[in-house]
Design a protein around this motif. Structure first.
Motif, PDB file in Angstrom:
ATOM      1  N   GLU A 123       0.821  -1.205   0.000  1.00 39.02           N
ATOM      2  CA  GLU A 123       0.000   0.000   0.000  1.00 39.02           C
ATOM      3  C   GLU A 123       0.856   1.255   0.000  1.00 39.02           C
ATOM      4  O   GLU A 123       0.446   2.304  -0.506  1.00 39.02           O
ATOM      5  CB  GLU A 123      -0.933   0.006   1.206  1.00 39.02           C
ATOM      6  N   PHE A 124       2.078   1.188   0.588  1.00 39.47           N
ATOM      7  CA  PHE A 124       2.953   2.347   0.610  1.00 39.47           C
ATOM      8  C   PHE A 124       3.689   2.538  -0.712  1.00 39.47           C
ATOM      9  O   PHE A 124       4.338   3.556  -0.931  1.00 39.47           O
ATOM     10  CB  PHE A 124       3.988   2.213   1.744  1.00 39.47           C
ATOM     11  N   GLY A 125       3.584   1.548  -1.594  1.00 43.10           N
ATOM     12  CA  GLY A 125       4.215   1.669  -2.893  1.00 43.10           C
ATOM     13  C   GLY A 125       3.245   1.900  -4.022  1.00 43.10           C
ATOM     14  O   GLY A 125       3.645   1.970  -5.188  1.00 43.10           O
ATOM     15  N   HIS A 126       1.932   2.023  -3.682  1.00 46.08           N
ATOM     16  CA  HIS A 126       0.917   2.267  -4.703  1.00 46.08           C
ATOM     17  C   HIS A 126       0.715   3.766  -4.866  1.00 46.08           C
ATOM     18  O   HIS A 126      -0.348   4.331  -4.542  1.00 46.08           O
ATOM     19  CB  HIS A 126      -0.394   1.569  -4.329  1.00 46.08           C
ATOM     20  N   ASN A 127       1.742   4.404  -5.356  1.00 44.49           N
ATOM     21  CA  ASN A 127       1.730   5.831  -5.639  1.00 44.49           C
ATOM     22  C   ASN A 127       2.625   6.045  -6.840  1.00 44.49           C
ATOM     23  O   ASN A 127       3.366   5.134  -7.254  1.00 44.49           O
ATOM     24  CB  ASN A 127       2.216   6.629  -4.422  1.00 44.49           C
ATOM     25  N   PRO A 128       2.568   7.223  -7.474  1.00 45.68           N
ATOM     26  CA  PRO A 128       3.360   7.426  -8.691  1.00 45.68           C
ATOM     27  C   PRO A 128       4.850   7.099  -8.504  1.00 45.68           C
ATOM     28  O   PRO A 128       5.470   6.480  -9.382  1.00 45.68           O
ATOM     29  CB  PRO A 128       3.140   8.903  -9.011  1.00 45.68           C
ATOM     30  N   ALA A 129       5.443   7.492  -7.373  1.00 43.83           N
ATOM     31  CA  ALA A 129       6.870   7.248  -7.171  1.00 43.83           C
ATOM     32  C   ALA A 129       7.171   5.760  -7.100  1.00 43.83           C
ATOM     33  O   ALA A 129       8.085   5.252  -7.772  1.00 43.83           O
ATOM     34  CB  ALA A 129       7.351   7.953  -5.897  1.00 43.83           C
ATOM     35  N   GLY A 130       6.406   5.025  -6.272  1.00 40.63           N
ATOM     36  CA  GLY A 130       6.646   3.597  -6.130  1.00 40.63           C
ATOM     37  C   GLY A 130       6.423   2.845  -7.428  1.00 40.63           C
ATOM     38  O   GLY A 130       7.179   1.953  -7.794  1.00 40.63           O
ATOM     39  N   ILE A 131       5.331   3.217  -8.149  1.00 43.39           N
ATOM     40  CA  ILE A 131       5.012   2.525  -9.404  1.00 43.39           C
ATOM     41  C   ILE A 131       6.056   2.841 -10.477  1.00 43.39           C
ATOM     42  O   ILE A 131       6.500   1.951 -11.209  1.00 43.39           O
ATOM     43  CB  ILE A 131       3.589   2.906  -9.872  1.00 43.39           C
ATOM     44  N   ALA A 132       6.465   4.103 -10.567  1.00 44.46           N
ATOM     45  CA  ALA A 132       7.466   4.478 -11.565  1.00 44.46           C
ATOM     46  C   ALA A 132       8.788   3.768 -11.301  1.00 44.46           C
ATOM     47  O   ALA A 132       9.471   3.330 -12.235  1.00 44.46           O
ATOM     48  CB  ALA A 132       7.672   5.998 -11.560  1.00 44.46           C
ATOM     49  N   PHE A 133       9.149   3.616 -10.035  1.00 43.07           N
ATOM     50  CA  PHE A 133      10.412   2.941  -9.705  1.00 43.07           C
ATOM     51  C   PHE A 133      10.346   1.469 -10.084  1.00 43.07           C
ATOM     52  O   PHE A 133      11.290   0.931 -10.680  1.00 43.07           O
ATOM     53  CB  PHE A 133      10.708   3.087  -8.205  1.00 43.07           C
ATOM     54  N   ARG A 134       9.230   0.805  -9.762  1.00 44.86           N
ATOM     55  CA  ARG A 134       9.137  -0.631 -10.025  1.00 44.86           C
ATOM     56  C   ARG A 134       9.071  -0.933 -11.516  1.00 44.86           C
ATOM     57  O   ARG A 134       9.648  -1.915 -11.991  1.00 44.86           O
ATOM     58  CB  ARG A 134       7.905  -1.223  -9.326  1.00 44.86           C
ATOM     59  N   THR A 135       8.318  -0.071 -12.266  1.00 42.77           N
ATOM     60  CA  THR A 135       8.097  -0.346 -13.692  1.00 42.77           C
ATOM     61  C   THR A 135       9.184   0.246 -14.586  1.00 42.77           C
ATOM     62  O   THR A 135       9.261  -0.089 -15.767  1.00 42.77           O
ATOM     63  CB  THR A 135       6.746   0.218 -14.123  1.00 42.77           C
ATOM     64  N   ARG A 136      10.012   1.142 -14.023  1.00 40.84           N
ATOM     65  CA  ARG A 136      11.046   1.861 -14.785  1.00 40.84           C
ATOM     66  C   ARG A 136      10.415   2.716 -15.896  1.00 40.84           C
ATOM     67  O   ARG A 136      11.050   2.993 -16.911  1.00 40.84           O
ATOM     68  CB  ARG A 136      12.072   0.896 -15.425  1.00 40.84           C
ATOM     69  N   ARG A 137       9.143   3.144 -15.684  1.00 41.99           N
ATOM     70  CA  ARG A 137       8.433   3.958 -16.660  1.00 41.99           C
ATOM     71  C   ARG A 137       7.758   5.114 -15.935  1.00 41.99           C
ATOM     72  O   ARG A 137       7.412   5.007 -14.748  1.00 41.99           O
ATOM     73  CB  ARG A 137       7.380   3.134 -17.395  1.00 41.99           C
ATOM     74  N   PRO A 138       7.512   6.247 -16.653  1.00 42.20           N
ATOM     75  CA  PRO A 138       6.801   7.359 -16.017  1.00 42.20           C
ATOM     76  C   PRO A 138       5.397   6.929 -15.601  1.00 42.20           C
ATOM     77  O   PRO A 138       4.759   6.086 -16.246  1.00 42.20           O
ATOM     78  CB  PRO A 138       6.741   8.422 -17.130  1.00 42.20           C
ATOM     79  N   TYR A 139       4.918   7.528 -14.522  1.00 37.53           N
ATOM     80  CA  TYR A 139       3.556   7.218 -14.069  1.00 37.53           C
ATOM     81  C   TYR A 139       2.877   8.519 -13.675  1.00 37.53           C
ATOM     82  O   TYR A 139       3.453   9.355 -12.962  1.00 37.53           O
ATOM     83  CB  TYR A 139       3.574   6.262 -12.878  1.00 37.53           C
ATOM     84  N   VAL A 140       1.605   8.683 -14.145  1.00 31.31           N
ATOM     85  CA  VAL A 140       0.835   9.912 -13.907  1.00 31.31           C
ATOM     86  C   VAL A 140      -0.456   9.555 -13.182  1.00 31.31           C
ATOM     87  O   VAL A 140      -1.114   8.553 -13.503  1.00 31.31           O
ATOM     88  CB  VAL A 140       0.512  10.633 -15.238  1.00 31.31           C
ATOM     89  N   CYS A 141      -0.805  10.403 -12.224  1.00 32.56           N
ATOM     90  CA  CYS A 141      -2.070  10.229 -11.502  1.00 32.56           C
ATOM     91  C   CYS A 141      -2.804  11.577 -11.521  1.00 32.56           C
ATOM     92  O   CYS A 141      -2.295  12.587 -11.027  1.00 32.56           O
ATOM     93  CB  CYS A 141      -1.793   9.792 -10.075  1.00 32.56           C
TER      94      CYS A 141
END
Length: 650
Positions: free
Chosen positions: A112-130
Motif C-alpha cells: 500500500e505504501f508503494g501504490h503511488n506514482p513514485a513507487g510505481i514508476a520505480f518498479r516499472t522503470r516507466r513514467p507514471y501519472v495520476c
C-alpha cells in the motif's frame, strides 16, 4: 447554401472549447520546455550531487511553475523506502513542511505504501501519472495532496546504467496535467537528471581516487604516517613559514637500533609490529602541530615547528625514554630503542634535503657513540663524510680482493709448541696505509658489508690453510665470526661449500665468536654453533670477561675454549684484581671442560704468571707478531716454538 452561424475561429477552424484546451496544452508544453531548459542549465552549474538535486527541485517550481517537486532515492532497508532527498513547494502553500516530509511513507515495494506514482514508476522503470487527485481520497498520500492543494502528480524513474536509483516527482495544481507530450518532455528532464547524477558520482570517484593516490603517495602503508614524500612536502611548508615569521624549525631523525636483529631473529612480521608500536607512541607523544613520518625500514622523522636546539634536545630525550619502554610482541618483551639525530633550520640548512641529510648524520653519530641523541655539527659531518668515503673504499677493496690475511700464532703453554694461529684481516689502504681489523670492522657492521667481508676472510682462510697443508703445516687457523654472521641463515651452508671446495678436514678451520655477539641472541647462537659443531669444527668464546654472558647459557653453548680478553692479561703481573679475574676464568673454563687461551701476552713475566694460573694457550706479541698468511709456513719452520723440546725464548 446558407451557412449556419457558429462560434468558429476563422483562422484555425476550431471551436472556442478546442481553442481553450489547446491553450492549456500549449501552456503546459511551454512550462515543460521552460523546466527542461532550466534543468539543463542546472546540470552545468551543480558541483555536488545534493546541490544538483535541490537546484533541480527549485527550478521545477520556481521557473517551471509546477506546484511541487521531489527527488527520492531507493533504500535497501526493511521497508524498501523511497527516501526524500530534495524537494520544493510553490510559494504560499500553507503546509507544515517538516510534517509533510515525514507524514507519508513512500516505498518501492508492491505494498500500500508503494501504490503511488513514485513507487510505481520505480518498479516499472516507466513514467507514471495520476490525475484528478482531488476526488474522494483513497490513500494517505492522496490525503496529503488535498491538504497541500495539488490535483495531479507524476513520477519519473531515475535510471543509471540500467538500474533505477530513485524517482523525480512533479505535482501540478490542475487535475488534468501531465498529458503525453508534457510527460515526454519531463521524461527527458528525468533522463538528464540521472545523467547529471551519474556524471557527478563519476567525478566524485575520480576525485576520491586522486585523493587516495595522493594520500598513498604521501603516506606509509605500514604505519599510516607520512612517508618521505609527505615529510619533504611538509618540511618545505614549515621552512617557508618559519622564514616568513623568523622562527626556527627542528627535524629529528630516529633509527631503531635493534630492528635488524629482531627481523633476523623473530622474522619481519614481528619487526613490522614493533614499528607500528613505535609509530603509535610517537604520534601519541607529540603535539598536533608536529609531523611524524616513517621514511624507511626502522627510520622515522619528526618535524618540530618553532623549536630551538634546547627544546629539540628535550624532545629527543623524552622520545628516547618513551621508546625504551618494552612492549610484548610474539611472546617476547621488545623495545623500540632508537638513536636520534637533530638538525635545525636555519643553522644547519635552509632546504628540506639538507636538513634531512644532516639530521641523519647526527643520528649516525649518536649510534656510533652509543648515545641516545646528538645534534648536528660540522665536525660530525666531516667525520661522517670520511666514514662514507672509507665505506666506499672498503666495498671496492672487498670486491677487488685488495685485503690481506694475516696470522698471529698461538702456543701451548705446557709444551711451548705452536698449536695454531688466528686469522686477522688487514687493509692496505692506498692513502691511509695498513688498516687493522679494529679500524674498519665497525664500519663494515654498520654499512652492511660485514657479510661480504666475512665471506672474503673465510675464502682466504681456506685457501691459505690448503696451501699450508701442502707445506706440511697441520695447525688449525681460527676465524672470527660476528653477531651478524651468527644470524645469517646461509653461514653454515657457505662454510660447508668451502670445505667441499678445498677438501678441508674439520680441524683445519676453527671459529671464534665474541661473548657479546653470543649474548645478543643466545637462542640463535646455540642453534648456529650446534650446526658448526656438526661439521666437526672447534669453537672459541673470544674476549671472555668483558661481555655480559649468562653462565646458564655458557653451559649450553657447544664451545671448546675460552679466550681471556687482553685487558685482563696486560696488568696481570701488577694488578691483583686482574690476576684474580684470570684465575676465576681459568677455573671456570676448566670446570666446564674447556681449554683456556690468554690474549695479548707481551713478555715473559706475563707468560710465567699465566702458566702459574693454569692457562693452556698463549697468544700475543711475545709469541709472534701478526704476519701475512702466505709467510706463516716459512716462519713456522724456523720458529723457536716449532718443536716441543725447544726452550721458550726469554
Amino acid at each position: 447554401m446558407t451557412a449556419h452561424h457558429t462560434d468558429v475561429d476563422s483562422t484555425s477552424g476550431s471551436t472556442p472549447a478546442l481553442t481553450k484546451r489547446w491553450g492549456r496544452e500549449l501552456k503546459r508544453l511551454t512550462r515543460a520546455l521552460r523546466t527542461l531548459s532550466a534543468g539543463n542549465r542546472t546540470l552545468l552549474r551543480a558541483s555536488s550531487e545534493q546541490e544538483l538535486l535541490q537546484a533541480m527541485c527549485d527550478v521545477i517550481v520556481g521557473e517551471g511553475g509546477y506546484h511541487g517537486a521531489t527527488v527520492r532515492y531507493a533504500r535497501e532497508d526493511a521497508q524498501k523506502t523511497l527516501a526524500l532527498e530534495a524537494y520544493a513547494l510553490a510559494p504560499g502553500i500553507n503546509a507544515d513542511t517538516d510534517g509533510w516530509t515525514h507524514a507519508v511513507t513512500f516505498s518501492w515495494d508492491d505494498t500500500e505504501f508503494g501504490h503511488n506514482p513514485a513507487g510505481i514508476a520505480f518498479r516499472t522503470r516507466r513514467p507514471y501519472v495520476c490525475q484528478n487527485l482531488l476526488e474522494p481520497p483513497v490513500s494517505p498520500w492522496q490525503t496529503e495532496a488535498v491538504r497541500l492543494g495539488y490535483a495531479s502528480s507524476s513520477a519519473f524513474p531515475l535510471v543509471i546504467d540500467g538500474e533505477a536509483i530513485g524517482t523525480l516527482g512533479l505535482c501540478a495544481a490542475e487535475p488534468d496535467a501531465f498529458d503525453e507530450d508534457e510527460v515526454g518532455l519531463l521524461s527527458e528532464l528525468a533522463e538528464d537528471l540521472a545523467y547529471g547524477i551519474a556524471n557527478l558520482r563519476t567525478r566524485l570517484k575520480h576525485r576520491e581516487a586522486e585523493a587516495t593516490i595522493q594520500r598513498m603517495a604521501c603516506s606509509d602503508a605500514l604505519t599510516g604516517l607520512a612517508n618521505r614524500s609527505g615529510l619533504r612536502e611538509r618540511l618545505q611548508f614549515e621552512i617557508e613559514k618559519a622564514r616568513e615569521w623568523n622562527e626556527p624549525v627542528a627535524l629529528l631523525f630516529l633509527d631503531m637500533i635493534r630492528l635488524q636483529d629482531i627481523n633476523d631473529s623473530l622474522g619481519y612480521p614481528s619487526g613490522d609490529l614493533l614499528q607500528q608500536e613505535v609509530a603509535r607512541r610517537l604520534a601519541e607523544g607529540l603535539t598536533r602541530d608536529t609531523l611524524v613520518a616513517r621514511i624507511g625500514d626502522g627510520e622515522f622523522a619528526i618535524i618540530l615547528p618553532r623549536s630551538d636546539a634546547e627544546h629539540a634536545m628535550h624532545m629527543a630525550q623524552r622520545l628516547s625514554s618513551l621508546l625504551n619502554e618494552p612492549t610484548e610482541i610474539g611472546g617476547m618483551r621488545l623495545d623500540g630503542r632508537a638513536a636520534i639525530g637533530v638538525a635545525l633550520f636555519p643553522g644547519h640548512g635552509t632546504e628540506p634535503d639538507a636538513l634531512l641529510r644532516r639530521a641523519r648524520v647526527a643520528m649516525a653519530e649518536a649510534k656510533r657513540s652509543g648515545r641516545s641523541h646528538a645534534v648536528y655539527t660540522v665536525k660530525i659531518d666531516q667525520t661522517y663524510a670520511s666514514r662514507l668515503a672509507l665505506m666506499g673504499d672498503l666495498r671496492q677493496a672487498i670486491e677487488k680482493n685488495e685485503l690481506s690475511l694475516y696470522c698471529q700464532p698461538k702456543v701451548h703453554v705446557e709444551s711451548s709448541r705452536l698449536c695454531g694461529a688466528e686469522a686477522l684481516v688487514r687493509w692496505p689502504h692506498p692513502e691511509r696505509g695498513i688498516l687493522s681489523t679494529g679500524q674498519f670492522i665497525e664500519l663494515a657492521e654498520h654499512s652492511g658489508l660485514i657479510t661480504p667481508l666475512t665471506h672474503w676472510v673465510l675464502e682466504s682462510a681456506f685457501r691459505h690453510r690448503y696451501a699450508w697443508q701442502a707445506k706440511g703445516v697441520t695447525q688449525p687457523l681460527s676465524v672470527n665470526l660476528s653477531a651478524h654472521d651468527l644470524r645469517d641463515p646461509a653461514l653454515v651452508g657457505w662454510i660447508e661449500g668451502l670445505m667441499s671446495t678445498w677438501g678441508a678436514e674439520p680441524d683445519w678451520i676453527e671459529f671464534e665468536l665474541t661473548e657479546s655477539a653470543l649474548m645478543q641472541d643466545p637462542v640463535r647462537a646455540v642453534s648456529t654453533l650446534g650446526r658448526l659443531k656438526q661439521l666437526g669444527s672447534r669453537l672459541f668464546v673470544d674476549d671472555f670477561g668483558i661481555g655480559h654472558s649468562s653462565l646458564s647459557y655458557l653451559q649450553k653453548l657447544p664451545v671448546d675454549a675460552l679466550k681471556i680478553d687482553q685487558s685482563f692479561v696486560a696488568p696481570i703481573t701488577e694488578d691483583r684484581s686482574s690476576a684474580a679475574i684470570v684465575r676465576l676464568a681459568v677455573g671456570l673454563g676448566h670446570d666446564l671442560g674447556l681449554e683456556v687461551v690468554a690474549e695479548g701476552v707481551e713478555n715473559r713475566a706475563q707468560w710465567d704468571r699465566l702458566a702459574e694460573l693454569g692457562c693452556d694457550v698463549i697468544q700475543g706479541y711475545y709469541v709472534g707478531n701478526p704476519m701475512p698468511a702466505d709467510q706463516y709456513g716459512c716462519w713456522q719452520q724456523s720458529s723457536p716454538w716449532r718443536e716441543p723440546s725447544v726452550r721458550t725464548p726469554g
